[in-house]
Scaffold this motif. Sequence first.
Motif, PDB file in Angstrom:
ATOM      1  N   PRO A  17      -0.609 -34.983  16.147  1.00  0.00           N
ATOM      2  CA  PRO A  17       0.978 -35.539  14.790  1.00  0.00           C
ATOM      3  C   PRO A  17       0.403 -34.469  14.088  1.00  0.00           C
ATOM      4  O   PRO A  17      -0.379 -33.518  14.070  1.00  0.00           O
ATOM      5  N   ARG A  18       1.581 -33.969  13.006  1.00  0.00           N
ATOM      6  CA  ARG A  18       1.305 -32.304  12.491  1.00  0.00           C
ATOM      7  C   ARG A  18       1.298 -32.957  10.808  1.00  0.00           C
ATOM      8  O   ARG A  18       1.094 -34.221  10.918  1.00  0.00           O
ATOM      9  N   GLY A  19       0.374 -31.927   9.528  1.00  0.00           N
ATOM     10  CA  GLY A  19      -0.042 -32.834   8.680  1.00  0.00           C
ATOM     11  C   GLY A  19      -1.570 -33.245   8.699  1.00  0.00           C
ATOM     12  O   GLY A  19      -1.784 -34.017   7.572  1.00  0.00           O
ATOM     13  N   LEU A  20      -1.794 -32.642   9.744  1.00  0.00           N
ATOM     14  CA  LEU A  20      -3.724 -33.503   9.195  1.00  0.00           C
ATOM     15  C   LEU A  20      -4.744 -32.494   9.256  1.00  0.00           C
ATOM     16  O   LEU A  20      -3.868 -31.258   8.879  1.00  0.00           O
ATOM     17  N   ASP A  21      -4.894 -33.214   7.913  1.00  0.00           N
ATOM     18  CA  ASP A  21      -6.045 -32.428   7.027  1.00  0.00           C
ATOM     19  C   ASP A  21      -7.819 -31.945   8.208  1.00  0.00           C
ATOM     20  O   ASP A  21      -7.199 -31.802   9.559  1.00  0.00           O
ATOM     21  N   ARG A  28      -8.455 -33.737  12.053  1.00  0.00           N
ATOM     22  CA  ARG A  28      -7.963 -33.016  12.981  1.00  0.00           C
ATOM     23  C   ARG A  28      -9.421 -33.172  13.830  1.00  0.00           C
ATOM     24  O   ARG A  28      -9.348 -33.356  14.943  1.00  0.00           O
ATOM     25  N   LYS A  29     -10.209 -32.970  13.018  1.00  0.00           N
ATOM     26  CA  LYS A  29     -11.735 -32.874  13.339  1.00  0.00           C
ATOM     27  C   LYS A  29     -11.433 -34.576  14.351  1.00  0.00           C
ATOM     28  O   LYS A  29     -11.883 -34.668  15.346  1.00  0.00           O
ATOM     29  N   HIS A  30     -11.644 -35.491  13.736  1.00  0.00           N
ATOM     30  CA  HIS A  30     -11.653 -37.154  14.497  1.00  0.00           C
ATOM     31  C   HIS A  30     -10.178 -37.268  15.520  1.00  0.00           C
ATOM     32  O   HIS A  30     -10.947 -37.622  16.541  1.00  0.00           O
ATOM     33  N   TYR A  31      -8.873 -36.454  15.590  1.00  0.00           N
ATOM     34  CA  TYR A  31      -8.105 -36.949  16.528  1.00  0.00           C
ATOM     35  C   TYR A  31      -9.113 -35.870  18.073  1.00  0.00           C
ATOM     36  O   TYR A  31      -8.485 -36.342  18.953  1.00  0.00           O
TER      37      TYR A  31
END
Length: 319
Positions: A214-218, A222-225
């Motif tokens: 997904p776009r727009g992740l902080d 991003r680390k969680h993803y």
Amino acid sequence: MSVDSTMTVDYEDSSSIPEKLSLLVFIAAIIIGNICVFITYFVRADGKHWSHIFVLGMAFIDLFIGSFVLPMRFISAYGDSLTSKLCTALTIGESCALASVIYTITYMVYTRLYDLNQRFTRIQRRYLILLILTTWIAIFLFYGIPLMINSSTYLLVITSSSSNITSYCTTYTTSIYHPLWMVYTEIGLIYSIPLLFNFIGLLFLIHKLCQSRPRGLDAIERKHYVEQKKMTWHVVVLSLTFICLWLPWITIRILIIFYNTKQIQRALQIAYYVLILKSVLFPILYAATNSSFRGSFAMYKHKRITINNRVWTVNEHFH
């Protein structure tokens, strides 16, 4: 389909040195690898994730296979004949262990799918432990009660056409002589349905992996993803390895119930070794795909280097 204890079954056995050594190597590798798994997850403070419950469950099953099932198979095939009680215990233990692995893998796949779809719901580990223990008890009752009640029915006088040795449970095909109701229940509930669900769940996990980020992740998102994706890969790799190694044995295991020939017996014996290879490979896959496992060995290596450096410094100082 049941038989009495006086029935003689003709089969092709093998007592070659490579086969003996292969079985001994399997036993040693399974025991050492899965003991390392237990040490890792009990030492690590962060080894409390829900997936570790399934990993420890499979490690316990593999350790049972390596410390009891395979040694008993080795003694039965290459040593003295097992007693009736040991043969019954071996048949129950082996059947329960193999069935438990199938269900544990399936539970892991669908727990991962639930975790991905319910991101804000924390999975309680005690429910997973209860699920695994309930399944183990149900499988033990399914195999244990009929085998213990009719143990004389399952003890076959087996005569090898190559060595003329008479024994009770020498080959890996002696546990197929169940009553008809038990045969079809085993095919459906123990093998076919869990394997089908495992395959379907695996397809859903692969579909999740193929989705773009997904776009727009902080930074935190991003680390969680990335962590979630690594966990999904961990489950997918374990499940794919399981299917590839177990599908040949399950297929032949069902086929031999209806067509029991020497060629199929030999194929089943080879497929059994391929199946047992899972117990050897899974600790390696844990280390390759799970950061907690790798972190423990990295921490151990760091401490060992630090201690060696300190010892070297002290020795240099006194010299």
